[in-house]
Design a protein around this motif. Structure first.
Motif, short mmCIF file in Angstrom:
data_model
loop_
_atom_site.label_atom_id
_atom_site.label_comp_id
_atom_site.label_asym_id
_atom_site.label_seq_id
_atom_site.Cartn_x
_atom_site.Cartn_y
_atom_site.Cartn_z
N SER A 59 0.79 -1.14 0.08
CA SER A 59 -0.08 0.13 0.12
C SER A 59 0.78 1.22 0.24
CB SER A 59 -0.93 -0.11 1.17
OG SER A 59 -0.19 -0.06 2.56
N TYR A 63 -6.55 -6.29 0.61
CA TYR A 63 -6.21 -5.18 0.07
C TYR A 63 -6.48 -5.33 -1.68
CZ TYR A 63 -2.93 -1.55 -1.64
OH TYR A 63 -2.20 -0.59 -2.44
N GLN A 64 -5.95 -6.50 -2.07
CA GLN A 64 -5.87 -6.74 -3.78
C GLN A 64 -7.39 -6.73 -3.98
OE1 GLN A 64 -3.15 -9.83 -3.83
NE2 GLN A 64 -1.34 -8.61 -4.08
N ARG A 80 -9.03 -3.61 -4.46
CA ARG A 80 -8.39 -2.58 -5.54
C ARG A 80 -9.13 -3.08 -6.93
NH1 ARG A 80 -4.88 0.88 -5.05
NH2 ARG A 80 -4.04 0.73 -7.01
N LYS A 128 -9.67 2.01 -5.19
CA LYS A 128 -8.19 2.08 -5.48
C LYS A 128 -7.54 3.33 -5.10
CE LYS A 128 -8.21 -0.50 -9.96
NZ LYS A 128 -7.94 -0.63 -11.37
N ARG A 129 -8.45 4.16 -4.19
CA ARG A 129 -7.92 5.24 -3.28
C ARG A 129 -6.72 5.01 -2.61
NH1 ARG A 129 -13.20 9.42 -3.16
NH2 ARG A 129 -13.53 9.02 -5.58
N THR A 177 -4.44 4.16 0.27
CA THR A 177 -4.67 3.17 1.46
C THR A 177 -3.00 3.31 2.07
OG1 THR A 177 -6.13 1.82 0.24
CG2 THR A 177 -5.17 0.88 2.11
N SER A 182 -9.79 11.06 -2.68
CA SER A 182 -8.81 10.31 -3.68
C SER A 182 -7.65 10.89 -3.43
CB SER A 182 -9.30 10.80 -5.14
OG SER A 182 -9.19 12.23 -5.14
#
Length: 338
Positions: free
Chosen positions: A218, A233-234, A237, A242-243, A245, A268
């Motif tokens: 990240s 996490y993946q 996304r 996708k902002r 992290t 964002s």
């Protein structure tokens, strides 16, 4: 001399003061939240309650599966025993009427050696068939009794796990109440949230123990996280979240220093020191709903967003972290995994 030096340094001092004011006043767009709100004892209690609930739920589901299999075995054994009862009765009746002496008499009264051998062969075949019938019936009866006892044990196991789940729910509610939260909330739910790819489990459905063993990719990370945290996490996304992290961070408590938590910025550009609104608020709402919908797939311990917390068996409750947007979770979604 001193006055001259002071006059020469005044422009430099003015610049330094101006920079200091700007650094203090300007929000750090990428600075990780420095506080998750609440206390160490609250976070410990919530973690214990969530983990206990998840483990008890898995044991409950496994017990129900075993009970279903045992019920099928019981029905099959009963059916087999019932189908053999008539034949067992015939064997018993024939044995009572003829007995061992009469059987030998039948052989001795044979008219010829060939007839003797034929009768002996038929009696041997009959004995083998009778033996299989009796053995099959006995096995069916034993299986029936064992299945009944096993089902009773599974029912007790299920009652035990339901009790554990109730206690864990009470534990979480009490911890939240002590901290000034815990009131029921409608929360963040979205039926249209995409489904995440399930994280790996053990063969019995439990979650494997994991350590902080993989690099944190990240932008706000810089340490280690667990494979399950990386998976969550993946998957987020991959589902369009996708902002900015941040996952691993050094703190005195909680899951971040264990590599089992991530903070997902609503804005964002990064973590802003303001309450999310408009599109940023919608983004956070959708992300929180996404993690809740995929809680079983990702191994979610709890989700915190906009003064509310969700964890398994508890649903959405008010979360009274006090302070700025970081502590109240109004500028980022917090995710902890088991």
């Amino acid at each position: 001399m001193a006055a001259t030096l002071l006059r020469r340094l005044q422009p430099v001092l003015a610049i330094l003061i101006a920079l200091a004011v700007l650094l203090v006043a300007a929000p750090a767009a990428h600075a990780d939240p420095d506080s998750e709100g609440g206390t160490k004892s609250l976070r410990t209690a919530l973690e214990s309650a969530a983990k206990g609930h998840i483990e008890a739920k898995n044991k409950l589901e496994n017990s129900k599966k075993r009970q279903k299999q045992l019920t099928a075995t019981l029905a099959e054994a009963k059916q087999k025993a019932a189908s053999l009862e008539t034949r067992v009765g015939e064997v018993a009746s024939r044995s009572y009427r003829q007995g061992r002496f009469n059987t030998m008499t039948l052989l001795l009264n044979s008219s010829s050696p060939d007839a003797f051998m034929e009768r002996a062969l038929r009696l041997d075949q009959m004995a083998q068939v009778d033996g299989k019938v009796l053995t099959g019936y006995q096995e069916a009866v034993v299986t029936t009794e064992q299945a009944k006892k096993a089902i009773d044990l599974e029912i007790k196991e299920q009652q035990k796990q339901v009790t554990v789940m109730a206690k864990k729910k009470q534990q979480a509610e009490q911890a939240l109440a002590i901290a000034g939260g815990g009131a029921a909330r409608s929360g963040f739910i979205n039926a249209n949230s995409p489904l995440a790819k399930p994280a790996p489990r053990n063969s019995d459905g439990s979650w494997p123990k994991e350590s902080c063993s993989v690099n944190d990719p990240s932008p706000g990370g810089g340490g280690c996280i667990t494979p399950r945290t990386l998976h969550a996490y993946q998957q987020a996304r991959a589902s369009g979240f996708k902002r900015y992290t941040g996952c691993f961070s050094q703190r005195s408590s909680g899951e971040h220093p264990k590599g089992r938590a991530c903070d997902f910025s609503a804005a964002s550009g990064g973590f802003e020191n303001v309450n999310a609104s408009g599109g940023d608020r919608t983004y956070g709402d959708n992300l929180a709903a996404y993690f809740v919908k995929n809680a079983d797939r990702l191994g979610v311990l709890y989700v915190i967003w906009y003064r509310q917390i969700w964890q398994p068996g508890l649903g959405w409750k008010s979360y009274s972290g006090s302070g700025g947007p970081s502590a109240t979770h109004t500028n980022h979604v917090h995710l902890s995994v088991i």
